[in-house]
Every structure is written in C-alpha cells, then in structure tokens.
Motif scaffolding. Structure first.
Motif, PDB file in Angstrom:
ATOM      1  N   ALA A 144     103.825 -35.818 -37.515  1.00 35.73           N
ATOM      2  CA  ALA A 144     104.960 -35.828 -38.430  1.00 35.73           C
ATOM      3  C   ALA A 144     104.695 -36.744 -39.617  1.00 35.73           C
ATOM      4  CB  ALA A 144     106.222 -36.271 -37.695  1.00 35.73           C
ATOM      5  N   PHE A 145     104.117 -37.907 -39.365  1.00 37.75           N
ATOM      6  CA  PHE A 145     103.835 -38.860 -40.445  1.00 37.75           C
ATOM      7  C   PHE A 145     102.815 -38.307 -41.429  1.00 37.75           C
ATOM      8  CE2 PHE A 145     101.266 -42.359 -42.168  1.00 37.75           C
ATOM      9  CZ  PHE A 145     102.254 -43.074 -42.842  1.00 37.75           C
ATOM     10  N   ILE A 146     101.734 -37.745 -40.913  1.00 40.36           N
ATOM     11  CA  ILE A 146     100.677 -37.229 -41.779  1.00 40.36           C
ATOM     12  C   ILE A 146     101.162 -36.016 -42.567  1.00 40.36           C
ATOM     13  CG2 ILE A 146      98.380 -36.173 -41.799  1.00 40.36           C
ATOM     14  CD1 ILE A 146      97.651 -37.940 -39.445  1.00 40.36           C
ATOM     15  N   ASP A 147     101.893 -35.127 -41.913  1.00 40.56           N
ATOM     16  CA  ASP A 147     102.422 -33.951 -42.612  1.00 40.56           C
ATOM     17  C   ASP A 147     103.413 -34.361 -43.697  1.00 40.56           C
ATOM     18  OD1 ASP A 147     100.889 -32.301 -41.064  1.00 40.56           O
ATOM     19  OD2 ASP A 147     102.521 -31.678 -39.730  1.00 40.56           O
ATOM     20  N   PHE A 148     104.250 -35.350 -43.404  1.00 37.84           N
ATOM     21  CA  PHE A 148     105.225 -35.816 -44.392  1.00 37.84           C
ATOM     22  C   PHE A 148     104.501 -36.398 -45.606  1.00 37.84           C
ATOM     23  CE2 PHE A 148     108.105 -38.745 -46.441  1.00 37.84           C
ATOM     24  CZ  PHE A 148     109.344 -38.137 -46.355  1.00 37.84           C
ATOM     25  N   ALA A 149     103.494 -37.239 -45.362  1.00 35.62           N
ATOM     26  CA  ALA A 149     102.741 -37.843 -46.465  1.00 35.62           C
ATOM     27  C   ALA A 149     102.025 -36.787 -47.289  1.00 35.62           C
ATOM     28  CB  ALA A 149     101.740 -38.854 -45.912  1.00 35.62           C
TER      29      ALA A 149
END
Length: 304
Positions: free
Chosen positions: A291-296
């Motif tokens: 989720a963090f990587i996709d959001f960034a």
C-alpha cells in the motif's frame, strides 16, 4: 502405512516443524496453542502413519533421525508453499494495518515525504507509521524496517528489492544578497571563483558535473568554507547569503518560488538522482508495504 484418515497430517506436520525449530515440545505447544500432550500425540500418530521413527527422544532432549531429517526438510517446503499461497490470497483482501516502519534520508523525510505522508496515513487509518530519518545507510532487516526510501544515482548490489518511484533533479542556487556581492556565474567554470557549499554525502562532493545546451559535459572542482552531511543546513546557509548550494529541487523549490534563492545556470543540467523504495526480498509483499509503495508511486506519477 496406516489409514491417513486416522490423523490430521497437516496439523501433525506443523507440530513437527514447531518442535524442531523451537527445540522443545513445551515451546511448540505454547506456539500452537495446544497442550504438550497433544503435540506428543500428533508426532506419535505421524510416526505410526509413516511407519518410521522421526525423533530420537531422551528425558531431556531429542534429535531427528535420518528419516526424520529427510521428512522434516521436505515437509517444511510444503508448509512454506501453503503459507505463501494463503498470504497471496489474503493480501488481496487484507486491509493494511499494524506498524509500518519507514527509513528515509533526513532532508527527504522532513521536506518531501512530510508533504504526502499525512494523506497516506489518512487513507489507511489502521496503520501506525514509525518514520525514522537519518543519512546513514541502515540494514533493513537488522534494524527492523519494512521499507526504506533512497535518493541515489546508483544502487549498491544487495538482496533488497528496489522499485523506482521518481526522478529527483538538482538545482544550483544562491541568495540575491550573495549574487549582489559576488556576481552571478554564467558558466560552470565561473563556479571555481565562488564560495560553493559542499554536500559531503555525495560520492565526489567537491566535483560538480554539468551538461551544457550543446551536450558537452564539464566537471568543476569547487571550493568553499562550509560543507555538511545534510543539504538542509547548506540550504539554510545559502538563504543566509553564505554561498552557492547545489541541492535536490524539493529542498530549495520553496525558496526559489518566494525569491529567497535564485536559480543559477538554468541552461546546464546535472545527472539527476532516482528515488527508490527498497524492501526485503520475499515472494509476496505485505499489504502495508504494498500500500505504501503503490501510494507513493501514484503520487509521483500524478505530478509528472
């Protein structure tokens, strides 16, 4: 072999694995949430089912037999594959939650990441984010980080997985006061006569390389009376009129927009750095890291 319907072979395999990895029946029972007697019974049923002794037992210790070692190694691979399959399915349904421990460079974490991290946290309120900012290279596994953000031109070889998120350009800048007192450089060569502020974390902090509008590359060896391992300090010094700073665009952009700094040599480019997200190698990403990587990635993609 006995009738396989008489035992729960999967439960027995998990019991055997816990006993071997934790070194005792008692520890295995606690980890599995069952009684010591139940673990012992599962192992005995498994041995009866296989028609082979898996463990040599004494009053204080045990050891795998030759057959037990072979069976344990094979069953461990099976259990790993089952766990991976469970995670692969569960991750599509799971809502990111728990603690997400992030490492980032000091300047990036305080000036850039802080811009969009609140939106990420608002989007995933079940997450508890632990952000650690520093300019040293950390060991993600040893220091228990889930993901690290790196700004670099070249990533060192490692077992970590890297995902490129964005390009970070450099800006050469100085304050209007400094330029009024010392003049404005028109070519990279003229920088040699100025007070240039060096970032010591760069591979070659005193060599600045530029590519001109004609495509010709030139390197200038700079000098100055201040160097630092953080670009935030150099930016502040440049705003104060000390000298010329060469920093990532996100560090000086606000000062350029409000006129506290003036961009220099806009027709000359420097090799940019790349922003990467690094995380330990595994078959499946945890929902929180994904989720963090996709959001960034989405955030930087939307901003070109």
């Amino acid at each position: 072999m006995n009738d396989p319907a008489r035992i729960d072979q999967l439960a027995a395999l998990r019991a055997l694995r816990r006993v071997v990895e934790l070194g005792s029946f008692t520890a295995a029972a606690e980890a599995l949430g069952i009684s010591h007697t139940a673990v012992s019974r599962q192992i005995k049923q498994l041995e009866a089912y296989l028609g082979a002794q898996l463990l040599n037992r004494t009053t204080r210790r045990f050891a795998l037999t030759a057959a037990g070692k072979q069976y344990y190694e094979a069953s461990r691979e099976i259990l790993d594959a089952l766990d991976d399959a469970d995670r692969a399915v569960g991750q599509h349904q799971a809502r990111p939650s728990g603690s997400l421990r992030i490492n980032a460079p000091m300047a990036f974490g305080t000036l850039e990441l802080a811009v969009w991290l609140p939106d990420f946290i608002a989007h995933y309120p079940e997450l508890q984010v632990d952000l650690v900012c520093n300019d040293r290279i950390v060991d993600l596994i040893e220091d228990s980080f889930d993901v690290a953000l790196r700004l670099t031109r070249e990533l060192p070889d490692s077992s970590l997985i890297a995902r490129r998120l964005a390009t970070s350009e450099l800006r050469l800048a100085a304050s209007p006061d400094y330029l009024q007192r010392h003049g404005t450089p028109r070519t990279p060569a003229e920088l040699a006569r100025h007070n240039c502020l060096a970032y010591t974390q760069a591979p070659r902090p005193h060599d600045w390389t530029f590519t001109g509008p004609d495509g010709v590359q030139q390197t200038v060896t700079i000098r100055g009376n201040l160097q630092s391992n953080t670009s935030v300090a150099l930016r502040a010094a440049a705003v104060g009129g000390l000298g010329i700073v060469n920093a990532a665009a996100f560090i000086v952009q606000g000062d350029l927009e409000r006129g506290a700094l003036v961009r220099l040599l806009p027709d000359y480019t420097q090799r940019p750095r790349e922003l990467h997200a690094l995380y330990p190698q595994s078959r499946h990403l945890s929902p929180k890291v994904r989720a963090f990587i996709d959001f960034a990635s989405d955030w930087y993609r939307q901003r070109g």
